[in-house]
Write an enzyme that holds these catalytic residues in place. Structure first.
Site, short mmCIF file in Angstrom:
data_model
loop_
_atom_site.label_atom_id
_atom_site.label_comp_id
_atom_site.label_asym_id
_atom_site.label_seq_id
_atom_site.Cartn_x
_atom_site.Cartn_y
_atom_site.Cartn_z
N CYS A 151 7.24 14.76 -12.76
CA CYS A 151 6.91 16.18 -12.89
C CYS A 151 5.46 16.35 -13.34
O CYS A 151 4.73 15.38 -13.56
CB CYS A 151 7.84 16.85 -13.90
SG CYS A 151 7.64 16.25 -15.58
N ASP A 156 -27.04 27.94 11.62
CA ASP A 156 -28.29 27.45 12.18
C ASP A 156 -28.22 27.67 13.69
O ASP A 156 -27.15 27.54 14.29
CB ASP A 156 -28.45 25.97 11.85
CG ASP A 156 -29.61 25.34 12.59
OD1 ASP A 156 -30.74 25.83 12.42
OD2 ASP A 156 -29.37 24.39 13.36
N ASP A 212 -26.55 21.22 11.58
CA ASP A 212 -26.36 19.88 12.13
C ASP A 212 -27.57 18.97 11.99
O ASP A 212 -27.50 17.80 12.35
CB ASP A 212 -25.98 19.96 13.62
CG ASP A 212 -27.16 20.38 14.48
OD1 ASP A 212 -28.05 21.11 13.97
OD2 ASP A 212 -27.21 19.96 15.65
N ASP A 269 -31.43 21.02 7.94
CA ASP A 269 -30.39 21.89 7.41
C ASP A 269 -29.82 21.39 6.08
O ASP A 269 -29.11 22.13 5.40
CB ASP A 269 -29.23 22.02 8.41
CG ASP A 269 -29.66 22.66 9.72
OD1 ASP A 269 -30.49 23.58 9.66
OD2 ASP A 269 -29.18 22.23 10.78
N CYS A 279 4.27 14.53 -16.43
CA CYS A 279 3.89 13.13 -16.20
C CYS A 279 2.44 13.06 -15.74
O CYS A 279 1.68 12.18 -16.17
CB CYS A 279 4.79 12.50 -15.13
SG CYS A 279 6.55 12.57 -15.50
#
Length: 747
Positions: free
Chosen positions: A20, A443, A642, A646, A23
């Site tokens: 649980c 971009d 990409d 960037d 724990c």
């Protein structure tokens, strides 16, 4: 020690014995107390802990000993174990655990059903007259049938509860142990020592059925929970099965079939139609279509030729291919994806900290409520046994399991679903933040557009042949490295036009190129290049002005001082960009395009895809500042890019999303990586985040409401312990099942 010399290792290891959220909190606290441990995140759904530690300050054996002392078992990694073997080992442990608890449930129910039936019918007048057994004898039969249930099936609760008690701690096992143990011990005392009870106590009234049914129902719940949790990690298992066991390798002009582990970088491998690509590589021979759906989520096969990249785990559909291995083992794209998904599933979302804080005080609070309930009812005069039954109902109805499973199961299924769509989410925090995004910054180059120019229009003059004009221009531009030159060469290749030999060649940087082909003088370049060589462009000026207004670049071609054609070259918009941006706006998001291009080109592209706002002529080092300005407006920003330029903007954004077609630095910086260069992945990522967060909130709501309603009902004596046990068992199952609905969600 110099901070620069500190080496932090991060490992994810299974933890056995957790049941649980209490724990989870205990294991985390135990590990964080150890000198050298930087971070410890426990995931109840995967039953594993992710630990970041300094090997110079502590060792794995120290961590394992500390966890064992706390009452659990840390499974240390095997030396030189591969990712595949580690996953197989985890899979084996999960299967063994499920089969064990299934056997315990079958054993329990075979005994619990007779206990319940016998207990009920023994109270009827028919039984008393028809069966020659006294109530004392019936109770002894109930004792004999119930005892194996508690000591065999119930051992999974009693043993860890005893360990917790030795450390003055408590968890869900404690609640089950105290509840069923009280009913069992009280009933056993009545059966074995009836003389010790005062006359006011009914020594024929026992509660073996409560103890037996409670244990059986909770074991059933744990069995269903184990099966459901196994399904929630299906994404990892499906990824791990994509890599074939063997590969066909060419060595010394001979083909050998060898285990995948023996393939080394630069090996030449053969893959036939219908076979999976063994490792990452580059095609050296052949042409085929490859199904990359398990990597990108794209359903259509992709055509592959010499020089193209292959990803391990993808399927060769048509032709024979030979390729050179470029990455093997843990360095392959597939291995990287599996690590990303595992890391994300092992991370902890901020929303989970609320459940963790409640779980840390939950069990002691429940035990306190049960104690108060017993005392109040006993003082009220209902008797010892009924007061005890009410207290047992309080202990049994309380369920920290649902609290512990609410967040991690949804995250497991959500990140796994993302991986199947080609959307790799690196951590739970990013997944949570993504649902609050208000503005998406795109971009332009390589994100909204293709990222490389191509020929879009062509106009001929002076009766020149189109094929011949393109052949002359491409043959000359083939010797140039300018991006516009590459676009013209690519167009010729697309039309299957062969290039011819150039006798002489001169490049005039920024203006164009001059050369001789078949004794003809060829000039390719801008208008200024034509004017410099006295070539009349009047007939083409109107066309050039039109395409310039569309954000395209004019490239003139002249043969022997006569204008023969004008080509329009532009970085074209990806066909899926417009529909993806429309879907982002349908989600209520503002879409901003960020670019270093001039205002005219930027607005031409923006008009094609219908973005809300354009930020043009933004230099690479100013992109992060532009994102910061947008954040200052009070919006949560997602940046999609990409390229290397960037990376600062990606780092500045609240959520960063990178295309896998981009640079490594962009993908390393980003929180989310899209495995295909398609803005629909951004839509999927944000929608996935919203669905996952909605599921988490539903899970937490029901987990809280369940306890808030159930515990008072039990305390007021309105809940039978057996009904409470059934409700407790199904609470965690319902949370996991709700999370599993994400697997079938449509994106």
């Amino acid at each position: 020690m110099n901070d620069a010399a500190v080496h932090i290792e991060t490992l994810t290891m299974p933890v056995e014995g957790m049941t649980c959220a209490s724990c989870v909190a205990r294991v985390e606290r135990t590990l964080k107390k150890i000198d050298g441990v930087e971070r410890a995140n426990v995931n109840l759904a995967t039953e594993a802990v992710t630990v970041s530690y300094d090997p110079s300050k502590t060792e794995l054996n120290v961590l394992a000993s500390a966890v064992e002392y706390a009452g659990y078992k840390l499974v240390l990694p095997e030396k030189k174990a591969s990712q595949r073997s580690s996953s197989a080992s985890r899979e084996s442990r999960q299967e063994q655990s499920y089969q064990k608890i299934k056997r315990e449930f079958i054993f329990s129910i075979l005994l619990a059903v007779p206990v319940m039936i016998l207990n009920m019918i023994s109270m009827t007048s028919w039984f008393m007259s028809a069966v020659p057994l006294s109530m004392d004898e019936v109770n002894k039969i109930l004792f004999i049938l119930t005892t194996p249930i508690l000591f065999i099936s119930g051992k999974r609760f009693y043993k860890p509860a005893w360990k917790q008690a030795q450390h003055f701690a408590a968890d869900m096992n404690t609640l089950v142990t105290v509840g069923t143990g009280a009913a069992y011990l009280y009933s056993t005392a009545i059966v074995l020592f009836p003389e010790m009870f005062p006359p006011s106590v009914n020594v024929t009234q026992v509660y073996f059925d409560s103890a037996a049914v409670i244990i059986t129902l909770i074991v059933m719940g744990k069995m269903l929970e184990a099966k459901a949790k196994h399904k929630s990690s299906e994404a990892i298992r499906s990824l791990m099965t994509l890599q074939p066991e063997t590969a066909h390798v060419l060595r010394s002009n001979q083909e050998y079939e060898i285990p995948i582990a023996q393939v080394i970088v630069n090996d030449i491998l053969v893959v036939r139609p219908g076979e999976r690509v063994a490792v990452d590589g580059i095609i050296t021979k052949g042409f085929s279509s490859v199904d990359e759906s398990m990597i990108t989520g794209e359903s259509f096969p992709v055509e592959k030729n010499i020089g193209d990249k292959l990803v391990g785990g993808t399927i060769n559909t048509t032709g024979n291919l030979e390729f050179r291995a470029t990455a093997v083992g843990a360095d392959t794209v597939m291995a990287h994806i599996v690590r990303l998904v595992e890391d994300a599933q092992g991370s902890k979302a901020p929303i989970q900290h609320l459940a963790d804080k409640i779980a840390s005080v939950f069990v002691p609070m429940v035990i306190g409520i049960a104690g108060v309930s017993f005392i109040v009812w006993f003082i009220a005069g209902i008797g010892f046994a009924p007061a005890m039954i009410n207290a047992i109902a309080v202990l049994v109805i309380a369920c920290p399991c649902a609290l512990g499973l609410a967040t991690p199961t949804a995250l497991m299924v959500g990140t796994g679903k993302g991986a199947s769509l080609g959307v790799l989410i690196k951590n739970a925090e990013s997944l949570e933040r993504a649902h609050s995004i208000q503005t998406v910054v795109l971009d332009k180059t390589g994100t909204v557009t293709r990222g490389k120019p191509s020929v879009t229009d062509l106009l001929l003059f002076n009766g020149f042949d189109e094929k011949k004009m393109l052949q002359s221009a491409a043959s000359l531009e083939h010797k140039s490295e300018h991006p516009l030159a590459s676009a013209i060469v690519a167009e010729a290749k697309r039309r299957s036009i062969d290039l011819i030999e150039v006798q002489s060649f001169q490049s005039h940087t920024g203006f164009g190129v001059i050369g001789t082909i078949n004794k003809q003088s060829i000039i390719v370049g801008g208008k200024s290049m034509m004017e410099e060589h006295g070539i009349d462009t009047a007939d083409a000026d109107a066309f050039a002005e039109t395409i310039t207004g569309e954000g395209k670049t004019s490239v003139y071609c002249a043969v022997d001082k006569k204008l023969v054609g004008v080509l329009a070259v532009a970085d074209t918009v990806l066909p899926e960009s417009k529909t993806a941006i429309e879907k982002l706006k349908e989600l209520g998001l503002e879409v901003v395009m960020l670019t270093g291009d001039n205002e005219r080109t930027a607005h031409v592209v923006a008009s094609q895809v219908h973005v809300d706002r354009v930020l043009a002529q933004v230099l690479p080092d100013a992109k992060a500042a532009a994102v910061k300005t947008l954040q200052a407006e009070g919006n949560m920003i997602a940046m999609v890019g990409d390229g290397i330029n960037d990376a600062p903007a990606l780092a500045q954004a609240d959520v960063s999303i990178a295309m896998s077609s981009g640079t490594d630095i962009a993908m390393q910086t980003a929180d989310i990586v899209l495995m295909k260069s398609d803005l629909h992945g951004v839509v999927q990522a944000i929608y996935l985040s919203r669905r996952t967060m909605r599921t988490i909130k539903q899970n937490l709501f029901w987990a809280f409401v369940y306890n808030v309603v159930g515990i008072p009902l039990a305390a007021f004596g309105l809940l039978n312990p057996m009904i409470a046990a059934g409700a407790m068992a199904f609470s965690s199952v319902s949370v996991v099942s709700n999370s599993l609905r994400l697997r079938s969600a449509k994106f």
